[in-house]
Design an enzyme around this catalytic site. Structure first.
Site, short mmCIF file in Angstrom:
data_model
loop_
_atom_site.label_atom_id
_atom_site.label_comp_id
_atom_site.label_asym_id
_atom_site.label_seq_id
_atom_site.Cartn_x
_atom_site.Cartn_y
_atom_site.Cartn_z
N GLY A 142 36.99 48.73 32.04
CA GLY A 142 35.77 49.07 32.12
C GLY A 142 34.67 47.84 31.62
O GLY A 142 34.68 47.30 31.39
N HIS A 172 47.26 39.40 36.16
CA HIS A 172 45.71 40.31 36.22
C HIS A 172 45.32 40.26 37.31
O HIS A 172 44.68 39.86 37.74
CB HIS A 172 44.74 39.62 34.84
N ASP A 229 42.72 39.09 40.01
CA ASP A 229 40.97 40.50 39.41
C ASP A 229 41.14 41.41 40.43
O ASP A 229 42.54 42.05 40.55
CB ASP A 229 40.31 40.13 38.98
N GLU A 282 34.21 39.40 29.02
CA GLU A 282 33.87 39.48 30.41
C GLU A 282 33.02 39.26 30.51
O GLU A 282 31.70 38.60 30.28
CB GLU A 282 34.69 40.03 31.68
N ARG A 321 44.93 58.56 46.69
CA ARG A 321 45.66 59.85 46.26
C ARG A 321 46.60 60.56 46.16
O ARG A 321 47.65 61.24 45.69
CB ARG A 321 44.86 60.87 47.34
#
Length: 323
Positions: free
Chosen positions: A164, A9, A271, A194, A64
């Protein structure tokens, strides 16, 4: 000798160290509310989970080009290998880049996949990918992302997740995307448990999650926790992340010992290490302080890894002693 580690993760966008992020932002013509490494460090002093997500969106939009994506894989592979990582199952968020910046799917996926090849050649580290959708993503965009991810299965994409803010909405609108990914050979590995509670974890399991990113709030529901342990569902625990976003108030309050006592399999990960000021060695050390040894973490990582069988067999041969 450094203990071998598995990480399941880690968001690659969140691995970019401040000096590199500032360099990439300037090259791509992006403006950040920080001009120095020190100012960026102040930006990373999150007040809560929502603040973290706001900063996440602002900083990750600096990336990008395919070369940006390749570079951050290689840079993190160098760092993780230095802490003993032998397998990293990394996350990136392509739908965000497509929607917010109009980037092409293949530019994003190709950059990451080329980075994995280079990471293997230079550092001997196996990198696989389980990219994220995000809650609030339009369903048609999520379904397109699932189709593209499945096309890259033979280049190292092994799963599909969703991240999200859990409070933004349920997972049900993404059922079709999850099914498309699953039909393409990609298991579902969502964030849950979470910022939201045990019901969020239960919802993820109903939609077919084979592993849960975070999942720590399953500890609030003994029945759910018993089910998770019985089914062998691996929870990807990220201790410092939980502290920095305010999900857990102090290290001693972290539910990892309760999860472990109930028999839940818990991998250990960073994370967003650059944003949280941590690294894989520190996370394993913090987990060990909570009674979860490097051997335990590796065993859970091996159980939860979505890699192909030859890689799994190699990882099993190098497993440290548990306990």
């Amino acid at each position: 000798m450094t203990t071998p580690k598995i990480e399941l993760h880690v968001h690659l966008e969140g691995t970019v160290r401040p000096a590199t992020l500032l360099e990439i932002a300037r090259r791509n013509g992006e403006t950040l509310p920080a001009d120095t490494v020190e100012e960026l460090a102040e930006l990373y002093r999150f007040t809560d989970f929502g603040h973290f997500l706001d900063v996440w969106g602002m900083t990750t939009n600096c990336l990008r080009t395919a070369d940006d994506f390749r570079r951050i894989v290689v840079d993190y592979a160098r760092e993780a290998a230095g802490h003993g990582a032998v397998y990293v199952e990394a996350i990136f968020s392509p739908a965000e880049r497509v929607e917010a910046q109009g980037l092409a799917w293949d530019e994003i996926f190709t950059g990451y996949c080329e980075g994995a090849v280079e990471a293997r050649e230079r550092f001997g580290l196996t990198v696989r990918f389980a990219p994220d959708l995000y809650r609030g993503c339009p369903a048609d965009l999520a379904e397109e992302c699932a189709r593209v991810a499945a096309r890259y299965r033979d280049r190292g994409v092994v799963g599909l997740g969703i991240g999200g803010n859990e409070r933004r909405g349920p997972l049900e609108p993404y059922r079709r995307a999850v099914e498309i990914a699953r039909d393409g050979g990609l298991p579902f590995v969502p964030h849950a448990g979470e910022a939201a509670g045990a019901d969020s974890v239960r919802e993820a399991l109903v939609l077919g999650a084979v592993r849960v990113r975070h999942g720590i709030r399953a500890a609030e529901d003994p029945t759910l926790l018993t089910e998770i342990a019985g089914r062998g569902v691996v929870l990807d625990v990220c201790p410092t992340s939980n502290l920095r976003t305010g999900v857990v108030p102090t290290p001693d309050a972290h539910p990892l010992p309760r999860l472990r006592a109930a028999g839940a399999l818990c991998s250990v990960s960073t994370d967003d290490p650059a944003m949280f000021g941590t690294d894989l060695g520190r996370e394993y050390a913090l987990a060990a302080r909570l009674g979860h040894t490097a051997g335990d973490a590796y065993a859970a990582g091996l159980a939860g890894a979505l890699c192909e069988e030859p890689v799994r067999a190699f990882l099993a041969e190098g497993a440290p002693t548990s306990g």
